[in-house]
Design a protein around this motif. Structure first.
Motif, PDB file in Angstrom:
ATOM      1  N   ARG A  28       0.828  -1.211   0.000  1.00 47.00           N
ATOM      2  CA  ARG A  28       0.000   0.000   0.000  1.00 47.00           C
ATOM      3  C   ARG A  28       0.862   1.260   0.000  1.00 47.00           C
ATOM      4  O   ARG A  28       0.503   2.265  -0.595  1.00 47.00           O
ATOM      5  CB  ARG A  28      -0.936   0.023   1.206  1.00 47.00           C
ATOM      6  CG  ARG A  28      -1.872  -1.148   1.287  1.00 47.00           C
ATOM      7  CD  ARG A  28      -2.929  -1.096   0.217  1.00 47.00           C
ATOM      8  NE  ARG A  28      -3.886  -2.156   0.437  1.00 47.00           N
ATOM      9  CZ  ARG A  28      -4.406  -2.901  -0.505  1.00 47.00           C
ATOM     10  NH1 ARG A  28      -4.074  -2.694  -1.752  1.00 47.00           N
ATOM     11  NH2 ARG A  28      -5.254  -3.852  -0.227  1.00 47.00           N
ATOM     12  N   GLN A  29       1.997   1.222   0.691  1.00 51.96           N
ATOM     13  CA  GLN A  29       2.885   2.382   0.701  1.00 51.96           C
ATOM     14  C   GLN A  29       3.434   2.663  -0.684  1.00 51.96           C
ATOM     15  O   GLN A  29       3.556   3.816  -1.078  1.00 51.96           O
ATOM     16  CB  GLN A  29       4.036   2.164   1.690  1.00 51.96           C
ATOM     17  CG  GLN A  29       3.621   2.307   3.124  1.00 51.96           C
ATOM     18  CD  GLN A  29       4.750   1.989   4.082  1.00 51.96           C
ATOM     19  OE1 GLN A  29       5.734   1.352   3.710  1.00 51.96           O
ATOM     20  NE2 GLN A  29       4.613   2.416   5.328  1.00 51.96           N
ATOM     21  N   LEU A  31       1.925   1.985  -3.421  1.00 49.07           N
ATOM     22  CA  LEU A  31       0.809   2.450  -4.228  1.00 49.07           C
ATOM     23  C   LEU A  31       0.497   3.919  -3.952  1.00 49.07           C
ATOM     24  O   LEU A  31       0.192   4.684  -4.866  1.00 49.07           O
ATOM     25  CB  LEU A  31      -0.424   1.589  -3.932  1.00 49.07           C
ATOM     26  CG  LEU A  31      -1.668   1.840  -4.758  1.00 49.07           C
ATOM     27  CD1 LEU A  31      -1.381   1.536  -6.229  1.00 49.07           C
ATOM     28  CD2 LEU A  31      -2.797   0.952  -4.270  1.00 49.07           C
ATOM     29  N   PHE A  32       0.583   4.346  -2.697  1.00 49.35           N
ATOM     30  CA  PHE A  32       0.219   5.701  -2.305  1.00 49.35           C
ATOM     31  C   PHE A  32       1.438   6.498  -1.860  1.00 49.35           C
ATOM     32  O   PHE A  32       1.473   7.047  -0.760  1.00 49.35           O
ATOM     33  CB  PHE A  32      -0.811   5.672  -1.170  1.00 49.35           C
ATOM     34  CG  PHE A  32      -2.114   5.079  -1.584  1.00 49.35           C
ATOM     35  CD1 PHE A  32      -2.998   5.797  -2.363  1.00 49.35           C
ATOM     36  CD2 PHE A  32      -2.454   3.796  -1.206  1.00 49.35           C
ATOM     37  CE1 PHE A  32      -4.204   5.250  -2.739  1.00 49.35           C
ATOM     38  CE2 PHE A  32      -3.663   3.241  -1.588  1.00 49.35           C
ATOM     39  CZ  PHE A  32      -4.534   3.967  -2.360  1.00 49.35           C
ATOM     40  N   GLN A  33       2.439   6.588  -2.692  1.00 45.85           N
ATOM     41  CA  GLN A  33       3.614   7.373  -2.344  1.00 45.85           C
ATOM     42  C   GLN A  33       3.270   8.852  -2.380  1.00 45.85           C
ATOM     43  O   GLN A  33       2.421   9.295  -3.140  1.00 45.85           O
ATOM     44  CB  GLN A  33       4.754   7.106  -3.322  1.00 45.85           C
ATOM     45  CG  GLN A  33       5.414   5.776  -3.119  1.00 45.85           C
ATOM     46  CD  GLN A  33       6.565   5.565  -4.086  1.00 45.85           C
ATOM     47  OE1 GLN A  33       6.756   6.340  -4.995  1.00 45.85           O
ATOM     48  NE2 GLN A  33       7.317   4.515  -3.871  1.00 45.85           N
ATOM     49  N   LYS A  38       7.436  10.875  -5.783  1.00 47.08           N
ATOM     50  CA  LYS A  38       7.237  10.683  -7.215  1.00 47.08           C
ATOM     51  C   LYS A  38       7.802  11.847  -8.009  1.00 47.08           C
ATOM     52  O   LYS A  38       8.296  11.660  -9.110  1.00 47.08           O
ATOM     53  CB  LYS A  38       5.755  10.497  -7.518  1.00 47.08           C
ATOM     54  CG  LYS A  38       5.241   9.163  -7.038  1.00 47.08           C
ATOM     55  CD  LYS A  38       3.878   8.887  -7.572  1.00 47.08           C
ATOM     56  CE  LYS A  38       3.444   7.498  -7.157  1.00 47.08           C
ATOM     57  NZ  LYS A  38       2.149   7.135  -7.657  1.00 47.08           N
ATOM     58  N   TYR A  47      -0.296  19.730  -6.915  1.00 50.04           N
ATOM     59  CA  TYR A  47      -0.409  19.602  -5.458  1.00 50.04           C
ATOM     60  C   TYR A  47      -0.580  20.972  -4.811  1.00 50.04           C
ATOM     61  O   TYR A  47      -1.453  21.168  -3.974  1.00 50.04           O
ATOM     62  CB  TYR A  47       0.833  18.901  -4.908  1.00 50.04           C
ATOM     63  CG  TYR A  47       0.882  18.848  -3.403  1.00 50.04           C
ATOM     64  CD1 TYR A  47       0.095  17.966  -2.695  1.00 50.04           C
ATOM     65  CD2 TYR A  47       1.724  19.713  -2.686  1.00 50.04           C
ATOM     66  CE1 TYR A  47       0.126  17.923  -1.313  1.00 50.04           C
ATOM     67  CE2 TYR A  47       1.764  19.670  -1.319  1.00 50.04           C
ATOM     68  CZ  TYR A  47       0.965  18.776  -0.633  1.00 50.04           C
ATOM     69  OH  TYR A  47       1.001  18.751   0.730  1.00 50.04           O
TER      70      TYR A  47
END
Length: 73
Positions: A28-29, A31-33, A38, A47
């Motif tokens: 999960r980490q 996947l959701f960095q 990134k 952002y």
């Protein structure tokens, strides 16, 4: 007799499921960095734009709700 078996069955059920479960946190980490990991100019710009809109909207709603409250005497 059934009351005595219930704690044993509950303990057995929990002990077997915890051994079989896989830790999904690292998956999960990845996947959701976060944005800083990134990278990219476009990601940073999006952002900052999103955070600016979110914070300004929250600030505006705070003052609108505060103006709607009756004045205390």
């Amino acid at each position: 007799n059934n009351r005595l078996k219930l704690p044993r069955l509950a303990t057995r059920a929990f002990s077997t499921t915890t051994k079989q479960m896989k830790n999904k946190v690292p998956d999960r980490q990845n996947l959701f960095q976060g944005i800083h990991i990134k990278g990219g100019a476009t990601d940073v710009l999006l952002y900052r734009l999103t955070m600016t809109i979110t914070l300004r909207t929250g600030y505006s709603l705070f003052w609108i709700l505060r103006a709607c409250q009756p004045k205390g005497k």
